[in-house]
Scaffold this motif. Structure first.
Motif, PDB file in Angstrom:
ATOM      1  N   VAL A  44       0.848  -1.198   0.000  1.00 12.61           N
ATOM      2  CA  VAL A  44       0.000   0.000   0.000  1.00 12.61           C
ATOM      3  C   VAL A  44       0.877   1.238   0.000  1.00 12.61           C
ATOM      4  N   ASN A  45       0.283   2.371  -0.325  1.00 14.23           N
ATOM      5  CA  ASN A  45       0.994   3.646  -0.271  1.00 14.23           C
ATOM      6  C   ASN A  45       1.239   4.021   1.189  1.00 14.23           C
ATOM      7  N   CYS A  46       2.332   4.721   1.455  1.00 15.13           N
ATOM      8  CA  CYS A  46       2.695   5.039   2.836  1.00 15.13           C
ATOM      9  C   CYS A  46       1.663   5.937   3.519  1.00 15.13           C
ATOM     10  N   TRP A  47       0.936   6.741   2.764  1.00 15.29           N
ATOM     11  CA  TRP A  47      -0.058   7.614   3.385  1.00 15.29           C
ATOM     12  C   TRP A  47      -1.370   6.882   3.664  1.00 15.29           C
ATOM     13  N   GLU A  48      -1.543   5.690   3.130  1.00 10.13           N
ATOM     14  CA  GLU A  48      -2.758   4.914   3.409  1.00 10.13           C
ATOM     15  C   GLU A  48      -2.639   4.128   4.713  1.00 10.13           C
ATOM     16  N   ALA A  49      -1.427   3.739   5.093  1.00 12.40           N
ATOM     17  CA  ALA A  49      -1.183   3.011   6.338  1.00 12.40           C
ATOM     18  C   ALA A  49       0.145   3.484   6.918  1.00 12.40           C
ATOM     19  N   PRO A  50       0.172   4.708   7.470  1.00 12.80           N
ATOM     20  CA  PRO A  50       1.458   5.274   7.901  1.00 12.80           C
ATOM     21  C   PRO A  50       2.118   4.545   9.064  1.00 12.80           C
ATOM     22  N   THR A  51       1.374   3.775   9.849  1.00 10.26           N
ATOM     23  CA  THR A  51       1.982   3.091  10.985  1.00 10.26           C
ATOM     24  C   THR A  51       2.402   1.665  10.664  1.00 10.26           C
ATOM     25  N   GLU A  52       2.065   1.158   9.499  1.00 10.16           N
ATOM     26  CA  GLU A  52       2.393  -0.219   9.127  1.00 10.16           C
ATOM     27  C   GLU A  52       3.449  -0.209   8.016  1.00 10.16           C
ATOM     28  N   VAL A  53       4.693  -0.032   8.428  1.00 13.28           N
ATOM     29  CA  VAL A  53       5.795   0.112   7.475  1.00 13.28           C
ATOM     30  C   VAL A  53       5.986  -1.166   6.654  1.00 13.28           C
ATOM     31  N   ALA A  54       5.699  -2.326   7.218  1.00 11.67           N
ATOM     32  CA  ALA A  54       5.894  -3.593   6.515  1.00 11.67           C
ATOM     33  C   ALA A  54       4.997  -3.708   5.283  1.00 11.67           C
ATOM     34  N   LYS A  55       3.896  -2.966   5.255  1.00 11.58           N
ATOM     35  CA  LYS A  55       2.967  -3.031   4.122  1.00 11.58           C
ATOM     36  C   LYS A  55       3.260  -1.973   3.057  1.00 11.58           C
ATOM     37  N   TRP A  56       4.194  -1.080   3.323  1.00 13.79           N
ATOM     38  CA  TRP A  56       4.495  -0.008   2.373  1.00 13.79           C
ATOM     39  C   TRP A  56       5.124  -0.559   1.107  1.00 13.79           C
ATOM     40  N   LYS A  57       4.958   0.175   0.020  1.00 10.39           N
ATOM     41  CA  LYS A  57       5.665  -0.133  -1.216  1.00 10.39           C
ATOM     42  C   LYS A  57       7.146   0.167  -1.002  1.00 10.39           C
ATOM     43  N   GLU A  58       7.998  -0.603  -1.691  1.00  9.94           N
ATOM     44  CA  GLU A  58       9.434  -0.475  -1.476  1.00  9.94           C
ATOM     45  C   GLU A  58       9.950   0.926  -1.782  1.00  9.94           C
ATOM     46  N   GLU A  59       9.423   1.544  -2.815  1.00 13.65           N
ATOM     47  CA  GLU A  59       9.920   2.878  -3.166  1.00 13.65           C
ATOM     48  C   GLU A  59       9.570   3.916  -2.105  1.00 13.65           C
ATOM     49  N   HIS A  60       8.480   3.702  -1.373  1.00 19.27           N
ATOM     50  CA  HIS A  60       8.117   4.633  -0.303  1.00 19.27           C
ATOM     51  C   HIS A  60       9.042   4.450   0.893  1.00 19.27           C
ATOM     52  N   ILE A  61       9.463   3.200   1.135  1.00 19.69           N
ATOM     53  CA  ILE A  61      10.427   2.951   2.211  1.00 19.69           C
ATOM     54  C   ILE A  61      11.751   3.632   1.883  1.00 19.69           C
ATOM     55  N   VAL A  62      12.178   3.532   0.638  1.00 23.67           N
ATOM     56  CA  VAL A  62      13.435   4.171   0.221  1.00 23.67           C
ATOM     57  C   VAL A  62      13.362   5.677   0.433  1.00 23.67           C
ATOM     58  N   LEU A  63      12.259   6.286   0.034  1.00 27.28           N
ATOM     59  CA  LEU A  63      12.112   7.737   0.215  1.00 27.28           C
ATOM     60  C   LEU A  63      12.131   8.122   1.684  1.00 27.28           C
ATOM     61  N   ALA A  64      11.477   7.331   2.534  1.00 27.54           N
ATOM     62  CA  ALA A  64      11.456   7.633   3.965  1.00 27.54           C
ATOM     63  C   ALA A  64      12.857   7.506   4.572  1.00 27.54           C
ATOM     64  N   VAL A  65      13.601   6.489   4.172  1.00 29.39           N
ATOM     65  CA  VAL A  65      14.960   6.305   4.694  1.00 29.39           C
ATOM     66  C   VAL A  65      15.861   7.443   4.233  1.00 29.39           C
ATOM     67  N   LEU A  66      15.768   7.814   2.949  1.00 35.18           N
ATOM     68  CA  LEU A  66      16.591   8.922   2.452  1.00 35.18           C
ATOM     69  C   LEU A  66      16.232  10.234   3.141  1.00 35.18           C
ATOM     70  N   ALA A  67      14.951  10.463   3.380  1.00 33.40           N
ATOM     71  CA  ALA A  67      14.540  11.685   4.084  1.00 33.40           C
ATOM     72  C   ALA A  67      15.074  11.681   5.509  1.00 33.40           C
ATOM     73  N   GLY A  68      15.049  10.519   6.155  1.00 37.14           N
ATOM     74  CA  GLY A  68      15.594  10.417   7.517  1.00 37.14           C
ATOM     75  C   GLY A  68      17.077  10.706   7.559  1.00 37.14           C
ATOM     76  N   TRP A  69      17.827  10.125   6.613  1.00 37.38           N
ATOM     77  CA  TRP A  69      19.262  10.390   6.561  1.00 37.38           C
ATOM     78  C   TRP A  69      19.526  11.870   6.259  1.00 37.38           C
ATOM     79  N   GLY A  70      18.729  12.459   5.402  1.00 33.38           N
ATOM     80  CA  GLY A  70      18.880  13.886   5.106  1.00 33.38           C
ATOM     81  C   GLY A  70      18.664  14.731   6.338  1.00 33.38           C
ATOM     82  N   ALA A  71      17.650  14.380   7.137  1.00 32.85           N
ATOM     83  CA  ALA A  71      17.375  15.129   8.362  1.00 32.85           C
ATOM     84  C   ALA A  71      18.515  14.975   9.360  1.00 32.85           C
ATOM     85  N   VAL A  72      19.057  13.765   9.486  1.00 31.80           N
ATOM     86  CA  VAL A  72      20.159  13.534  10.443  1.00 31.80           C
ATOM     87  C   VAL A  72      21.400  14.299  10.003  1.00 31.80           C
ATOM     88  N   ILE A  73      21.730  14.249   8.724  1.00 32.17           N
ATOM     89  CA  ILE A  73      22.930  14.936   8.241  1.00 32.17           C
ATOM     90  C   ILE A  73      22.777  16.444   8.360  1.00 32.17           C
TER      91      ILE A  73
END
Length: 79
Positions: A44-73
């Motif tokens: 599913v799209n990340c905005w349809e189930a924001p608390t269930e990361v295991a159900k997210w599409k892979e490309e949405h997980i990649v975007l979330a991880v990259l955004a997290g790394w961007g915020a940390v850096i």
């Protein structure tokens, strides 16, 4: 003795003929494409189930991880 240009071109085309048939055969070969487990639950799209990361599409997980790394850096550079 020198061959005519037409004869040499015919030789080149004759030599390339097997290559052309291999390319055509490769085009007809079935590929796996976007193969996934047919029994897996649908992604599913990340905005349809924001608390269930295991159900997210892979490309949405990649975007979330990259955004997290961007915020940390960025946070580390401003600190």
């Amino acid at each position: 003795r020198r061959r005519s240009r037409g004869a040499s071109m015919a030789g080149v085309l004759r030599a390339l003929r097997p290559l052309g048939s291999a390319v055509r055969a490769a085009g007809r070969r079935q590929t796996r494409g976007m193969a996934t487990d047919p029994n897996a639950p649908p992604k599913v799209n990340c905005w349809e189930a924001p608390t269930e990361v295991a159900k997210w599409k892979e490309e949405h997980i990649v975007l979330a991880v990259l955004a997290g790394w961007g915020a940390v850096i960025t946070g580390g550079m401003k600190a």
